[in-house]
Design a protein around this motif. Structure first.
Motif, PDB file in Angstrom:
ATOM      1  N   GLY A   1       0.818  -1.214   0.000  1.00 33.79           N
ATOM      2  CA  GLY A   1       0.000   0.000   0.000  1.00 33.79           C
ATOM      3  C   GLY A   1       0.845   1.254   0.000  1.00 33.79           C
ATOM      4  O   GLY A   1       0.551   2.216  -0.692  1.00 33.79           O
ATOM      5  N   LYS A   2       1.933   1.246   0.782  1.00 34.42           N
ATOM      6  CA  LYS A   2       2.839   2.402   0.832  1.00 34.42           C
ATOM      7  C   LYS A   2       3.552   2.589  -0.494  1.00 34.42           C
ATOM      8  O   LYS A   2       3.711   3.710  -0.977  1.00 34.42           O
ATOM      9  N   LEU A   3       3.986   1.488  -1.092  1.00 34.31           N
ATOM     10  CA  LEU A   3       4.662   1.550  -2.375  1.00 34.31           C
ATOM     11  C   LEU A   3       3.723   2.055  -3.460  1.00 34.31           C
ATOM     12  O   LEU A   3       4.114   2.876  -4.301  1.00 34.31           O
ATOM     13  N   LYS A   4       2.487   1.584  -3.442  1.00 31.30           N
ATOM     14  CA  LYS A   4       1.488   2.012  -4.413  1.00 31.30           C
ATOM     15  C   LYS A   4       1.195   3.511  -4.264  1.00 31.30           C
ATOM     16  O   LYS A   4       1.092   4.234  -5.249  1.00 31.30           O
ATOM     17  N   ALA A   5       1.069   3.964  -3.028  1.00 34.00           N
ATOM     18  CA  ALA A   5       0.818   5.388  -2.772  1.00 34.00           C
ATOM     19  C   ALA A   5       1.993   6.232  -3.241  1.00 34.00           C
ATOM     20  O   ALA A   5       1.813   7.303  -3.828  1.00 34.00           O
ATOM     21  N   LEU A   6       3.200   5.749  -3.008  1.00 34.92           N
ATOM     22  CA  LEU A   6       4.394   6.458  -3.442  1.00 34.92           C
ATOM     23  C   LEU A   6       4.459   6.542  -4.964  1.00 34.92           C
ATOM     24  O   LEU A   6       4.758   7.597  -5.530  1.00 34.92           O
TER      25      LEU A   6
ATOM     26  N   GLY B   1       2.007   6.529  -7.000  1.00 34.68           N
ATOM     27  CA  GLY B   1       0.943   7.375  -7.513  1.00 34.68           C
ATOM     28  C   GLY B   1       1.082   8.833  -7.125  1.00 34.68           C
ATOM     29  O   GLY B   1       0.290   9.673  -7.544  1.00 34.68           O
ATOM     30  N   SER B   2       2.093   9.162  -6.364  1.00 27.88           N
ATOM     31  CA  SER B   2       2.288  10.519  -5.867  1.00 27.88           C
ATOM     32  C   SER B   2       2.809  11.452  -6.956  1.00 27.88           C
ATOM     33  O   SER B   2       3.829  11.173  -7.596  1.00 27.88           O
ATOM     34  N   SER B   3       2.136  12.575  -7.143  1.00 26.09           N
ATOM     35  CA  SER B   3       2.589  13.577  -8.110  1.00 26.09           C
ATOM     36  C   SER B   3       3.965  14.112  -7.742  1.00 26.09           C
ATOM     37  O   SER B   3       4.805  14.351  -8.611  1.00 26.09           O
ATOM     38  N   ILE B   4       4.209  14.276  -6.449  1.00 27.27           N
ATOM     39  CA  ILE B   4       5.507  14.791  -5.998  1.00 27.27           C
ATOM     40  C   ILE B   4       6.626  13.838  -6.399  1.00 27.27           C
ATOM     41  O   ILE B   4       7.687  14.266  -6.860  1.00 27.27           O
ATOM     42  N   VAL B   5       6.393  12.546  -6.258  1.00 33.87           N
ATOM     43  CA  VAL B   5       7.390  11.552  -6.640  1.00 33.87           C
ATOM     44  C   VAL B   5       7.645  11.618  -8.142  1.00 33.87           C
ATOM     45  O   VAL B   5       8.799  11.578  -8.588  1.00 33.87           O
ATOM     46  N   HIS B   6       6.588  11.743  -8.935  1.00 35.80           N
ATOM     47  CA  HIS B   6       6.739  11.831 -10.392  1.00 35.80           C
ATOM     48  C   HIS B   6       7.547  13.067 -10.775  1.00 35.80           C
ATOM     49  O   HIS B   6       8.432  13.005 -11.634  1.00 35.80           O
ATOM     50  N   VAL B   7       7.239  14.198 -10.154  1.00 36.11           N
ATOM     51  CA  VAL B   7       7.942  15.449 -10.448  1.00 36.11           C
ATOM     52  C   VAL B   7       9.412  15.340 -10.040  1.00 36.11           C
ATOM     53  O   VAL B   7      10.303  15.733 -10.802  1.00 36.11           O
TER      54      VAL B   7
ATOM     55  N   GLY C   1      10.074  18.662 -14.500  1.00 33.41           N
ATOM     56  CA  GLY C   1       9.151  18.567 -13.373  1.00 33.41           C
ATOM     57  C   GLY C   1       7.840  19.275 -13.666  1.00 33.41           C
ATOM     58  O   GLY C   1       6.761  18.726 -13.437  1.00 33.41           O
ATOM     59  N   CYS C   2       7.933  20.485 -14.199  1.00 29.03           N
ATOM     60  CA  CYS C   2       6.723  21.252 -14.528  1.00 29.03           C
ATOM     61  C   CYS C   2       5.927  20.589 -15.653  1.00 29.03           C
ATOM     62  O   CYS C   2       4.702  20.488 -15.579  1.00 29.03           O
ATOM     63  N   LEU C   3       6.631  20.135 -16.691  1.00 28.61           N
ATOM     64  CA  LEU C   3       5.932  19.479 -17.807  1.00 28.61           C
ATOM     65  C   LEU C   3       5.252  18.195 -17.346  1.00 28.61           C
ATOM     66  O   LEU C   3       4.142  17.885 -17.783  1.00 28.61           O
TER      67      LEU C   3
END
Length: 133
Positions: free
Chosen positions: A3-8, A10-16, A51-53
């Motif tokens: 669950g923690k890995l999945k949340a991570l 899916g995190s926009s901050i992680v993607h950026v 990050g912005c894109l």
């Protein structure tokens, strides 16, 4: 732990942050033969741009996809997103003095354009729809 890995994941901050580090690192590498601080500046500029894109590309493709119908809906949104991204990348890198602009933007533009095309295809259901409106 799943669950923690999945949340991570899916995190926009992680993607950026991932986009910043990966594409900023690529820009540093592409400009490594130039004297410092050029590679650092290119890496930082590309990291911020990526990050912005990353943050805005999804919503831009969604908005453009709603504006088109028929087969145009399959190719126009990713093409427009790609052209917009390319323009922003070239202009900002030129203004910041990036020595190797084409090498610097090649990988980030390929990645973002691929994402835009795949995401647009997925929200289109792989089929053109008639334009309602």
């Amino acid at each position: 732990m799943t669950g923690k890995l999945k949340a991570l994941a899916g995190s926009s901050i992680v993607h950026v942050l991932f986009a910043f580090l990966a594409m900023g690192g690529w820009a540093f590498f592409a400009n490594r033969m130039h004297p410092m601080p050029r590679p650092l500046i290119a890496g930082f500029v590309q990291g911020v741009l990526s990050g912005c894109l990353t943050l805005f590309l999804k919503s831009v493709v969604e908005a453009l996809s709603r504006r088109f119908g028929g087969s145009t809906r399959l190719w126009a949104p990713p093409l427009i997103a790609c052209l917009g991204s390319a323009t922003i990348l070239v202009v900002i890198h030129a203004l910041s003095g990036t020595p190797e602009i084409l090498k610097t933007i090649a990988v980030p533009l390929l990645v973002s354009s691929s994402y835009a095309a795949i995401y647009n295809y997925s929200i289109s259901g792989g089929r053109p729809r008639s334009h309602e409106g």
